[in-house]
Design a protein around this motif. Sequence first.
Motif, PDB file in Angstrom:
ATOM      1  N   ALA A 166      -6.789   5.607   5.972  1.00 48.87           N
ATOM      2  CA  ALA A 166      -8.045   5.476   5.475  1.00 48.87           C
ATOM      3  C   ALA A 166      -8.283   5.978   3.935  1.00 48.87           C
ATOM      4  O   ALA A 166      -7.505   6.774   3.675  1.00 48.87           O
ATOM      5  CB  ALA A 166      -8.509   7.139   6.607  1.00 48.87           C
ATOM      6  N   TYR A 167      -9.256   4.982   4.372  1.00 49.08           N
ATOM      7  CA  TYR A 167     -10.677   5.241   2.199  1.00 49.08           C
ATOM      8  C   TYR A 167     -11.808   5.803   2.490  1.00 49.08           C
ATOM      9  O   TYR A 167     -12.377   6.086   2.975  1.00 49.08           O
ATOM     10  CB  TYR A 167     -10.289   3.716   1.958  1.00 49.08           C
ATOM     11  N   VAL A 168     -12.017   6.870   2.033  1.00 49.08           N
ATOM     12  CA  VAL A 168     -13.569   7.067   1.316  1.00 49.08           C
ATOM     13  C   VAL A 168     -13.487   6.337  -0.188  1.00 49.08           C
ATOM     14  O   VAL A 168     -13.069   6.721  -0.960  1.00 49.08           O
ATOM     15  CB  VAL A 168     -13.283   8.286   1.350  1.00 49.08           C
ATOM     16  N   ASP A 169     -14.579   5.239   0.110  1.00 52.50           N
ATOM     17  CA  ASP A 169     -14.928   4.826  -1.525  1.00 52.50           C
ATOM     18  C   ASP A 169     -13.863   4.520  -2.501  1.00 52.50           C
ATOM     19  O   ASP A 169     -13.707   4.473  -3.596  1.00 52.50           O
ATOM     20  CB  ASP A 169     -15.025   5.891  -2.085  1.00 52.50           C
ATOM     21  N   GLY A 170     -12.636   3.791  -1.241  1.00 51.56           N
ATOM     22  CA  GLY A 170     -11.644   2.997  -1.398  1.00 51.56           C
ATOM     23  C   GLY A 170     -10.551   4.456  -2.201  1.00 51.56           C
ATOM     24  O   GLY A 170      -9.362   3.193  -2.726  1.00 51.56           O
ATOM     25  N   GLU A 171     -10.459   4.908  -2.385  1.00 58.37           N
ATOM     26  CA  GLU A 171      -9.728   6.241  -2.227  1.00 58.37           C
ATOM     27  C   GLU A 171      -8.917   6.220  -0.453  1.00 58.37           C
ATOM     28  O   GLU A 171      -9.544   6.972  -0.312  1.00 58.37           O
ATOM     29  CB  GLU A 171     -10.349   7.754  -3.128  1.00 58.37           C
ATOM     30  N   PRO A 172      -7.382   6.484  -0.789  1.00 58.52           N
ATOM     31  CA  PRO A 172      -7.130   6.810   0.582  1.00 58.52           C
ATOM     32  C   PRO A 172      -6.917   8.071   0.752  1.00 58.52           C
ATOM     33  O   PRO A 172      -6.584   9.046  -0.628  1.00 58.52           O
ATOM     34  CB  PRO A 172      -5.210   6.766  -0.394  1.00 58.52           C
ATOM     35  N   ALA A 173      -7.159   8.334   2.039  1.00 55.06           N
ATOM     36  CA  ALA A 173      -7.729   9.825   2.072  1.00 55.06           C
ATOM     37  C   ALA A 173      -7.120  10.661   3.399  1.00 55.06           C
ATOM     38  O   ALA A 173      -6.856  11.460   3.553  1.00 55.06           O
ATOM     39  CB  ALA A 173      -9.433   9.659   2.285  1.00 55.06           C
ATOM     40  N   GLY A 174      -6.288   9.629   3.823  1.00 51.42           N
ATOM     41  CA  GLY A 174      -6.153  10.195   5.604  1.00 51.42           C
ATOM     42  C   GLY A 174      -4.861   9.405   5.942  1.00 51.42           C
ATOM     43  O   GLY A 174      -5.018   7.834   5.108  1.00 51.42           O
ATOM     44  N   TRP A 175      -4.423   9.782   7.330  1.00 55.40           N
ATOM     45  CA  TRP A 175      -2.888   8.761   8.208  1.00 55.40           C
ATOM     46  C   TRP A 175      -2.967   9.388   8.810  1.00 55.40           C
ATOM     47  O   TRP A 175      -3.135  10.045   9.757  1.00 55.40           O
ATOM     48  CB  TRP A 175      -1.862   9.204   7.089  1.00 55.40           C
ATOM     49  N   VAL A 176      -2.773   7.896  10.047  1.00 52.82           N
ATOM     50  CA  VAL A 176      -2.520   8.195  11.152  1.00 52.82           C
ATOM     51  C   VAL A 176      -1.288   7.494  11.279  1.00 52.82           C
ATOM     52  O   VAL A 176      -1.569   6.058  11.014  1.00 52.82           O
ATOM     53  CB  VAL A 176      -3.280   7.666  12.672  1.00 52.82           C
ATOM     54  N   ARG A 177      -0.138   8.349  12.312  1.00 51.12           N
ATOM     55  CA  ARG A 177       1.287   7.023  12.951  1.00 51.12           C
ATOM     56  C   ARG A 177       0.611   6.704  14.405  1.00 51.12           C
ATOM     57  O   ARG A 177       0.787   7.707  14.752  1.00 51.12           O
ATOM     58  CB  ARG A 177       2.881   8.083  12.801  1.00 51.12           C
ATOM     59  N   VAL A 178       1.210   5.271  14.146  1.00 57.48           N
ATOM     60  CA  VAL A 178       1.142   4.856  15.823  1.00 57.48           C
ATOM     61  C   VAL A 178       1.924   3.654  15.780  1.00 57.48           C
ATOM     62  O   VAL A 178       1.998   2.962  14.797  1.00 57.48           O
ATOM     63  CB  VAL A 178      -0.652   4.414  15.489  1.00 57.48           C
ATOM     64  N   GLY A 179       2.401   3.933  16.987  1.00 60.50           N
ATOM     65  CA  GLY A 179       3.148   2.690  16.896  1.00 60.50           C
ATOM     66  C   GLY A 179       4.215   2.628  19.108  1.00 60.50           C
ATOM     67  O   GLY A 179       3.628   3.712  19.355  1.00 60.50           O
ATOM     68  N   PRO A 180       5.383   2.239  19.145  1.00 59.81           N
ATOM     69  CA  PRO A 180       5.473   1.975  19.610  1.00 59.81           C
ATOM     70  C   PRO A 180       6.221   3.000  20.340  1.00 59.81           C
ATOM     71  O   PRO A 180       6.886   4.304  19.547  1.00 59.81           O
ATOM     72  CB  PRO A 180       7.050   0.664  20.192  1.00 59.81           C
ATOM     73  N   ARG A 220       1.033  -1.021  -0.234  1.00 58.85           N
ATOM     74  CA  ARG A 220      -0.250   0.325  -0.112  1.00 58.85           C
ATOM     75  C   ARG A 220       0.653   0.944  -0.144  1.00 58.85           C
ATOM     76  O   ARG A 220       0.381   2.462   0.788  1.00 58.85           O
ATOM     77  CB  ARG A 220      -1.293   0.333   1.255  1.00 58.85           C
ATOM     78  N   TRP A 221       2.188   0.971  -0.080  1.00 59.00           N
ATOM     79  CA  TRP A 221       3.401   2.080   0.129  1.00 59.00           C
ATOM     80  C   TRP A 221       2.561   3.360  -1.049  1.00 59.00           C
ATOM     81  O   TRP A 221       2.199   4.546  -0.902  1.00 59.00           O
ATOM     82  CB  TRP A 221       4.198   1.889  -1.064  1.00 59.00           C
ATOM     83  N   ASP A 222       2.303   2.951  -2.136  1.00 56.81           N
ATOM     84  CA  ASP A 222       1.438   4.087  -3.252  1.00 56.81           C
ATOM     85  C   ASP A 222       0.316   4.935  -2.227  1.00 56.81           C
ATOM     86  O   ASP A 222      -0.059   5.895  -2.376  1.00 56.81           O
ATOM     87  CB  ASP A 222       1.009   3.288  -4.768  1.00 56.81           C
ATOM     88  N   ASP A 223      -0.322   4.531  -1.663  1.00 60.24           N
ATOM     89  CA  ASP A 223      -1.808   5.030  -1.214  1.00 60.24           C
ATOM     90  C   ASP A 223      -0.771   5.953  -0.068  1.00 60.24           C
ATOM     91  O   ASP A 223      -1.676   6.445   0.504  1.00 60.24           O
ATOM     92  CB  ASP A 223      -2.411   3.684  -0.721  1.00 60.24           C
ATOM     93  N   VAL A 224       0.105   5.345   0.552  1.00 59.92           N
ATOM     94  CA  VAL A 224       0.531   6.102   1.751  1.00 59.92           C
ATOM     95  C   VAL A 224       0.856   7.270   1.133  1.00 59.92           C
ATOM     96  O   VAL A 224       0.257   8.541   1.702  1.00 59.92           O
ATOM     97  CB  VAL A 224       1.935   6.021   2.313  1.00 59.92           C
ATOM     98  N   GLN A 225       1.308   7.572   0.010  1.00 61.02           N
ATOM     99  CA  GLN A 225       2.046   8.527  -0.551  1.00 61.02           C
ATOM    100  C   GLN A 225       1.009   9.933  -0.972  1.00 61.02           C
ATOM    101  O   GLN A 225       0.682  10.952  -0.213  1.00 61.02           O
ATOM    102  CB  GLN A 225       2.931   8.459  -1.748  1.00 61.02           C
ATOM    103  N   HIS A 226      -0.037   9.005  -1.590  1.00 62.40           N
ATOM    104  CA  HIS A 226      -1.263   9.955  -1.790  1.00 62.40           C
ATOM    105  C   HIS A 226      -2.024  10.211  -0.479  1.00 62.40           C
ATOM    106  O   HIS A 226      -2.528  11.568  -0.691  1.00 62.40           O
ATOM    107  CB  HIS A 226      -1.877   8.969  -2.527  1.00 62.40           C
ATOM    108  N   ALA A 227      -1.980   9.706  -0.017  1.00 62.57           N
ATOM    109  CA  ALA A 227      -2.780   9.452   1.126  1.00 62.57           C
ATOM    110  C   ALA A 227      -1.914  11.283   2.418  1.00 62.57           C
ATOM    111  O   ALA A 227      -2.907  12.492   2.613  1.00 62.57           O
ATOM    112  CB  ALA A 227      -2.625   8.878   2.659  1.00 62.57           C
ATOM    113  N   LEU A 228      -0.922  11.327   2.006  1.00 61.89           N
ATOM    114  CA  LEU A 228       0.177  11.964   2.756  1.00 61.89           C
ATOM    115  C   LEU A 228       0.288  13.281   1.327  1.00 61.89           C
ATOM    116  O   LEU A 228       0.943  14.634   2.562  1.00 61.89           O
ATOM    117  CB  LEU A 228       1.350  11.347   2.837  1.00 61.89           C
ATOM    118  N   SER A 229      -0.037  13.217   0.331  1.00 60.67           N
ATOM    119  CA  SER A 229       0.150  14.397  -0.560  1.00 60.67           C
ATOM    120  C   SER A 229      -1.293  15.439  -0.613  1.00 60.67           C
ATOM    121  O   SER A 229      -0.920  16.402  -1.123  1.00 60.67           O
ATOM    122  CB  SER A 229      -0.035  13.666  -1.636  1.00 60.67           C
TER     123      SER A 229
END
Length: 197
Positions: free
Chosen positions: A68-82, A13-22
């Motif tokens: 996050a996807y809206v109707d299949g389009e990458p639309a948002g991002w959240v960072r979560v981790g240790p 989903r790397w391309d989706d990450v970039q779309h969400a961030l841009s």
Amino acid sequence: MPAITTEPATANRWDDVQHALSGGGDGRSCQCAWFTLTNAEFDRTTVDERRELLHSEVDAAPPPGLIAYVDGEPAGWVRVGPRTAQRRIARTRMIVTGTPEPLDDESVWAITCFVVRKEHRGLGLNAELLRSAIDLARESGARVIEAYPIDTSNGTVPSNDLYHGALTTFLAAGFTETAAPKPGRAIVALELRTANV
């Protein structure tokens, strides 16, 4: 109503990450590296270098965030981790002096960054991303999740500052405010399991 779904930020989903961030704000230039680098490191890196650092995180496990996807389009991002993997936290005075949790405790996770594309704002994506981040942390064995949101009740907040998330969103999801280290900022936490489990 649009269909909203969330998925882990995995290698496929790397391309989706970039779309969400841009789609507005600092996501494209920051590449969600702010909390993983020190000030000096961040200032020394280029956007391409930050993108490559994030790519390496996404290629590894666990995923560093959710899309996050809206109707299949990458639309948002959240960072979560240790929290220990987000090195800026241990160098941020507001957090160091305000958290009740030991900074070296790997069972403490942190939610540090939200990005929502401009055309999808107002749909509740942060709440959906937060819900999924809680689930991911719980499934991964986290004991506590911390976050450092903005209290939007104190007046107008620049949209770029909202990457921390809004305090009301966290409180609605069951988080408790554990400190208010400075005006307009809070430390919140959600306990997922007891310390002796």
